[in-house]
Design a protein around this motif. Sequence first.
Motif, PDB file in Angstrom:
ATOM      1  N   PRO A   4       6.745  -1.451   4.085  1.00  0.00           N
ATOM      2  CA  PRO A   4       7.139  -2.062   2.806  1.00  0.00           C
ATOM      3  C   PRO A   4       8.423  -1.411   2.269  1.00  0.00           C
ATOM      4  N   LEU A   5       9.184  -2.167   1.495  1.00  0.00           N
ATOM      5  CA  LEU A   5      10.390  -1.592   0.877  1.00  0.00           C
ATOM      6  C   LEU A   5       9.970  -0.491  -0.098  1.00  0.00           C
ATOM      7  N   LEU A   6       8.939  -0.774  -0.886  1.00  0.00           N
ATOM      8  CA  LEU A   6       8.417   0.218  -1.834  1.00  0.00           C
ATOM      9  C   LEU A   6       6.913   0.317  -1.658  1.00  0.00           C
ATOM     10  N   GLU A   7       6.434   1.553  -1.653  1.00  0.00           N
ATOM     11  CA  GLU A   7       4.991   1.764  -1.560  1.00  0.00           C
ATOM     12  C   GLU A   7       4.594   2.864  -2.543  1.00  0.00           C
ATOM     13  N   SER A  59       0.465  13.207  -9.653  1.00  0.00           N
ATOM     14  CA  SER A  59       0.114  13.276  -8.225  1.00  0.00           C
ATOM     15  C   SER A  59       0.322  11.899  -7.608  1.00  0.00           C
ATOM     16  N   GLY A  60       0.292  11.862  -6.280  1.00  0.00           N
ATOM     17  CA  GLY A  60       0.523  10.601  -5.570  1.00  0.00           C
ATOM     18  C   GLY A  60       1.927  10.541  -4.996  1.00  0.00           C
ATOM     19  N   GLN A  61       2.185   9.468  -4.267  1.00  0.00           N
ATOM     20  CA  GLN A  61       3.475   9.316  -3.582  1.00  0.00           C
ATOM     21  C   GLN A  61       4.141   7.997  -3.936  1.00  0.00           C
ATOM     22  N   ILE A  62       5.479   8.034  -3.996  1.00  0.00           N
ATOM     23  CA  ILE A  62       6.270   6.806  -4.124  1.00  0.00           C
ATOM     24  C   ILE A  62       7.237   6.813  -2.953  1.00  0.00           C
ATOM     25  N   LEU A  63       7.082   5.828  -2.062  1.00  0.00           N
ATOM     26  CA  LEU A  63       7.919   5.753  -0.869  1.00  0.00           C
ATOM     27  C   LEU A  63       8.883   4.580  -0.988  1.00  0.00           C
ATOM     28  N   PHE A  64      10.167   4.840  -0.755  1.00  0.00           N
ATOM     29  CA  PHE A  64      11.175   3.776  -0.745  1.00  0.00           C
ATOM     30  C   PHE A  64      11.770   3.751   0.655  1.00  0.00           C
ATOM     31  N   LYS A  65      11.607   2.630   1.339  1.00  0.00           N
ATOM     32  CA  LYS A  65      12.014   2.497   2.744  1.00  0.00           C
ATOM     33  C   LYS A  65      11.385   3.611   3.593  1.00  0.00           C
TER      34      LYS A  65
END
Length: 239
Positions: A4-7, A59-65
């Motif tokens: 995904p582009l953003l997760e 907490s948690g993650q934000i993934l971009f590409k």
Amino acid sequence: MSTPLLEVKGMHVHYGNIHAIHGIDLHINEGEIVTILGSNGAGKTTTLHTISGLLKPSSGQILFKGAPIESLKAFEIVKKGIAQSPEGRMVFPDLTVKENLEMGAYLRDDHEQIKKDYEYMFKLFPRLEERSKQLAGTLSGGEQQMVAIARAYMSRPQLLLLDEPSLGIAPILVQNIFSAIKEINKHDKMTILLVEQNAFAALKIAHRGYVLTTGEIAMQGDAKELISNEEIQKAYLGH
């Protein structure tokens, strides 16, 4: 499955002692319009602010590409390709319409393309061309919203975050704004995350949607499924 582009994975956000977001998961694929719906105080704006780096998740993650961005500063996230049109528009009131758009393009040096993008924005929002030399603070709410969207577009993001674009705007202009959002997505294949209280308008142009209730995702699915869901019709569509 492509990345995904953003997760967003298991994201929690606190304001002091207030637990605003409770471990949410969401994703946006390239080229989609995804909407986050919810009533006031559900955590919609908090979610956007955390994605754009204005708030930090507890907490948690934000993934971009595929790469984590949750520890980056807001300006670094803009450089990565995420731009936000904020709630309440936040135009620069003492700058002209054109100067506001120039502020959106300040990281770019592809001058020919910038020129084309100005032309495209003025074609999309003819009122902005008519008022290009006017101070943004003197415009109506709807016109300022057009400036805010155009300014965010001018950074040519891969992901455009739109926070409550219909808030406080005359109904006739709401339709224009949503048509423009759909057109930007179609014209540029630009991925859009749309936070909106006007559930019907948002679901009409979105591919998928998430419903936030007090910081948790209560429901998610294709826009068509959500628009015909009885609970959503009762809560947000007045049926």
